[in-house]
Design a protein around this motif. Structure first.
Motif, short mmCIF file in Angstrom:
data_model
loop_
_atom_site.label_atom_id
_atom_site.label_comp_id
_atom_site.label_asym_id
_atom_site.label_seq_id
_atom_site.Cartn_x
_atom_site.Cartn_y
_atom_site.Cartn_z
N PHE A 83 0.84 -1.19 0.00
CA PHE A 83 0.00 0.00 0.00
C PHE A 83 0.87 1.25 0.00
CE2 PHE A 83 0.56 -1.53 4.31
CZ PHE A 83 0.94 -0.41 5.03
N ALA A 84 0.36 2.29 -0.65
CA ALA A 84 1.11 3.52 -0.81
C ALA A 84 0.55 4.62 0.09
CB ALA A 84 1.08 3.97 -2.27
N VAL A 85 1.44 5.45 0.60
CA VAL A 85 1.08 6.56 1.47
C VAL A 85 1.57 7.86 0.82
CG1 VAL A 85 1.33 7.59 3.76
CG2 VAL A 85 1.28 5.09 3.50
N GLY A 86 0.67 8.82 0.70
CA GLY A 86 1.01 10.10 0.10
C GLY A 86 1.57 11.09 1.10
N THR A 87 1.24 12.35 0.92
CA THR A 87 1.80 13.40 1.78
C THR A 87 0.81 13.98 2.78
OG1 THR A 87 1.27 15.09 0.13
CG2 THR A 87 3.46 14.08 0.00
N THR A 88 -0.48 13.81 2.52
CA THR A 88 -1.47 14.44 3.40
C THR A 88 -2.61 13.52 3.82
OG1 THR A 88 -2.65 15.29 1.46
CG2 THR A 88 -1.05 16.76 2.49
N ASN A 89 -3.11 12.70 2.93
CA ASN A 89 -4.32 11.94 3.21
C ASN A 89 -4.10 10.80 4.21
OD1 ASN A 89 -5.73 13.53 1.42
ND2 ASN A 89 -5.62 12.07 -0.27
N HIS A 90 -5.07 10.64 5.08
CA HIS A 90 -5.09 9.52 6.03
C HIS A 90 -5.21 8.21 5.27
CE1 HIS A 90 -8.00 7.01 8.68
NE2 HIS A 90 -6.75 6.68 9.00
N VAL A 91 -4.37 7.24 5.60
CA VAL A 91 -4.42 5.92 4.98
C VAL A 91 -4.84 4.89 6.03
CG1 VAL A 91 -3.08 4.11 3.83
CG2 VAL A 91 -2.64 6.51 3.30
N LEU A 92 -5.89 4.15 5.74
CA LEU A 92 -6.41 3.13 6.64
C LEU A 92 -6.09 1.76 6.05
CD1 LEU A 92 -9.71 3.18 8.57
CD2 LEU A 92 -9.12 1.16 7.26
N VAL A 93 -5.35 0.96 6.79
CA VAL A 93 -4.90 -0.36 6.32
C VAL A 93 -5.60 -1.45 7.13
CG1 VAL A 93 -2.91 -1.83 5.88
CG2 VAL A 93 -2.66 0.66 5.79
N PRO A 94 -6.45 -2.27 6.50
CA PRO A 94 -7.16 -3.32 7.24
C PRO A 94 -6.26 -4.50 7.59
CG PRO A 94 -7.68 -3.45 4.91
CD PRO A 94 -6.83 -2.23 5.07
N VAL A 95 -6.49 -5.07 8.76
CA VAL A 95 -5.74 -6.23 9.23
C VAL A 95 -6.70 -7.24 9.85
CG1 VAL A 95 -3.85 -7.06 10.69
CG2 VAL A 95 -3.77 -4.74 9.75
N THR A 96 -6.55 -8.49 9.51
CA THR A 96 -7.33 -9.56 10.14
C THR A 96 -6.37 -10.54 10.79
OG1 THR A 96 -7.37 -10.86 8.08
CG2 THR A 96 -9.22 -9.37 8.47
N SER A 157 1.05 13.53 7.29
CA SER A 157 1.30 14.93 7.60
C SER A 157 1.62 15.14 9.07
CB SER A 157 0.09 15.79 7.21
OG SER A 157 -1.05 15.42 7.96
N ARG A 158 1.43 14.12 9.89
CA ARG A 158 1.71 14.21 11.32
C ARG A 158 3.04 13.55 11.70
NH1 ARG A 158 -2.75 15.93 14.18
NH2 ARG A 158 -4.67 16.07 12.95
N GLY A 159 3.85 13.26 10.68
CA GLY A 159 5.17 12.72 10.96
C GLY A 159 5.21 11.26 11.31
N ASN A 160 4.18 10.49 10.90
CA ASN A 160 4.17 9.05 11.20
C ASN A 160 5.29 8.31 10.48
OD1 ASN A 160 0.56 8.41 11.43
ND2 ASN A 160 1.93 9.53 12.77
N LEU A 161 5.77 8.86 9.35
CA LEU A 161 6.77 8.17 8.53
C LEU A 161 7.88 9.13 8.11
CD1 LEU A 161 4.29 6.29 6.19
CD2 LEU A 161 5.74 5.18 7.89
N ILE A 162 9.08 8.57 7.90
CA ILE A 162 10.14 9.29 7.22
C ILE A 162 10.51 8.48 5.98
CG2 ILE A 162 10.99 10.38 9.32
CD1 ILE A 162 13.30 8.40 9.33
N ASN A 163 11.25 9.07 5.07
CA ASN A 163 11.49 8.44 3.77
C ASN A 163 12.15 7.07 3.86
OD1 ASN A 163 10.35 10.67 2.48
ND2 ASN A 163 12.31 11.71 2.25
N GLU A 239 9.03 13.62 4.61
CA GLU A 239 9.69 14.55 5.54
C GLU A 239 9.37 16.00 5.23
OE1 GLU A 239 13.80 13.33 5.43
OE2 GLU A 239 13.20 11.24 5.68
N THR A 240 9.01 16.28 3.97
CA THR A 240 8.63 17.65 3.59
C THR A 240 7.13 17.76 3.30
OG1 THR A 240 9.01 17.25 1.23
CG2 THR A 240 10.90 18.00 2.56
N ASN A 241 6.45 16.61 3.21
CA ASN A 241 5.03 16.55 2.85
C ASN A 241 4.77 17.17 1.48
OD1 ASN A 241 4.57 17.09 6.25
ND2 ASN A 241 3.94 15.21 5.25
N LYS A 242 5.74 16.97 0.57
CA LYS A 242 5.61 17.39 -0.82
C LYS A 242 6.04 16.24 -1.71
CE LYS A 242 6.62 22.25 0.24
NZ LYS A 242 7.54 23.40 -0.04
N TYR A 243 5.82 16.40 -3.03
CA TYR A 243 6.27 15.39 -3.98
C TYR A 243 7.60 15.82 -4.59
CZ TYR A 243 2.07 12.64 -3.58
OH TYR A 243 1.08 11.83 -3.07
#
Length: 312
Positions: A83-96, A157-163, A239-243
């Motif tokens: 799954f891919a994560v962008g710069t701003t949108n919340h990503v919800l990943v399902p787990v079972t 956008s809340r710093g959950n990930l770095i590159n 890290e910059t929240n840009k492309y």
């Protein structure tokens, strides 16, 4: 492990900022799940860091939870798909997953909570961790098993990930039995709280969302003349929240005739130091040009929308 800026924890303690609840969820009933779990897990990890242990096992320490008789299996993250994560949108990943427990563990208790999480690096000392905002929901399937569904919530956008987090991760299961203890109470007794953690489960890659553009010119063009095709391959910079341009990557220039639905590869072009693409081809018939990128372990495949050229 890498400690997020929100909380500076003691050596060996959990990366607590992985549990920080976004403001939009502050009023939700499950919004305290990660915050309360952070307190319990910090105590558990700190106790075992002090003792030299690398996995959570039974302890008699007064300032640590006890080992809960719970295990996890059949963990499936996002159906096994990257799954891919962008710069701003919340990503919800399902787990079972399947939760197995001793008969003495009351998983239907209101203060028994379980959920999945992802971690980067080693289970004993992860570089980063990703959790769900809310606990998983479980359906009892027998006296000692339950089928559970949860989510991982990612807020780039809340710093959950770095590159450097892009690529391979592992999955884990967590269960906490509070047994009537309130983490916010001054009389909270953590030694009466049970905790189970189990890692090492497969997880698909976490990828940096990609974008690809194309422009074929001139339009229209005379048959036999040169067409210049430009474009750009970029991906999310966490890290910059840009492309930013994805450099040194092989990208295919493809073409399909106006009367066809199938693209064929014309040539392969590499992105330059800023992710830009530029090549030329000879005009022959009306049709669409596009760039196509097959993807890497850290960046998903992407195709540009076709750009039509009228050949006269």
């Amino acid at each position: 492990m890498r400690i997020r800026a929100t909380v500076a924890a003691a050596t060996g303690a959990l990366a607590l900022s992985a549990f920080v609840v976004p403001a939009a969820h502050a009023a939700d009933s499950g919004s305290s799940y990660r915050a309360d779990a952070a307190k319990v897990l910090e105590a558990a990890h700190s106790a075992h860091s002090t003792s030299g242990k690398t996995a959570f096992t039974a302890t008699t320490a007064d300032d640590a939870p006890y080992a809960l008789n719970v295990s996890f299996s059949n963990v499936k993250v996002n159906g096994g798909k990257a799954f891919a994560v962008g710069t701003t949108n919340h990503v919800l990943v399902p787990v079972t997953y399947t939760l197995t427990h001793g008969v003495e563990v009351k998983i239907t208790a209101a203060d028994f909570l379980t959920g999945p999480y992802l971690y980067k690096g080693s289970f004993a000392d992860p570089d980063n961790m990703l959790f769900g905002v809310d606990p998983a929901k479980c359906t009892v399937t027998s006296s000692t098993t339950a089928s559970c569904k949860g989510n991982i919530d990612i807020y780039p956008s809340r710093g959950n990930l770095i590159n450097s987090d892009a690529g391979a991760w592992k999955a884990a299961g967590l269960a906490i039995a509070y047994n009537g203890q309130n983490p916010d109470s001054p009389t909270f007794d953590i030694s009466k709280v049970g905790v189970a953690e189990q890692g090492g489960f497969a997880s698909p890659n976490v990828q940096r969302y990609s974008k690809l553009t194309v422009n074929a010119a001139p339009e229209p063009v005379k048959k036999g003349k040169t067409i210049t095709v430009t474009g750009k391959l970029s991906r999310a910079n966490w890290e910059t929240n840009k492309y930013a341009g994805y450099t040194g990557q092989s990208v295919q220039l493809q073409f399909r005739k106006k009367s066809s639905t199938t693209y064929t590869t014309v040539k392969t072009v590499k992105t330059d130091g800023t992710g830009n693409l530029k090549t030329t081809t000879t005009a022959s018939v009306d049709g669409y040009y596009r760039y196509s990128f097959v993807g890497t372990s850290t960046t998903p495949a992407v195709k540009a929308a076709g750009d039509y050229v009228d050949v006269q």
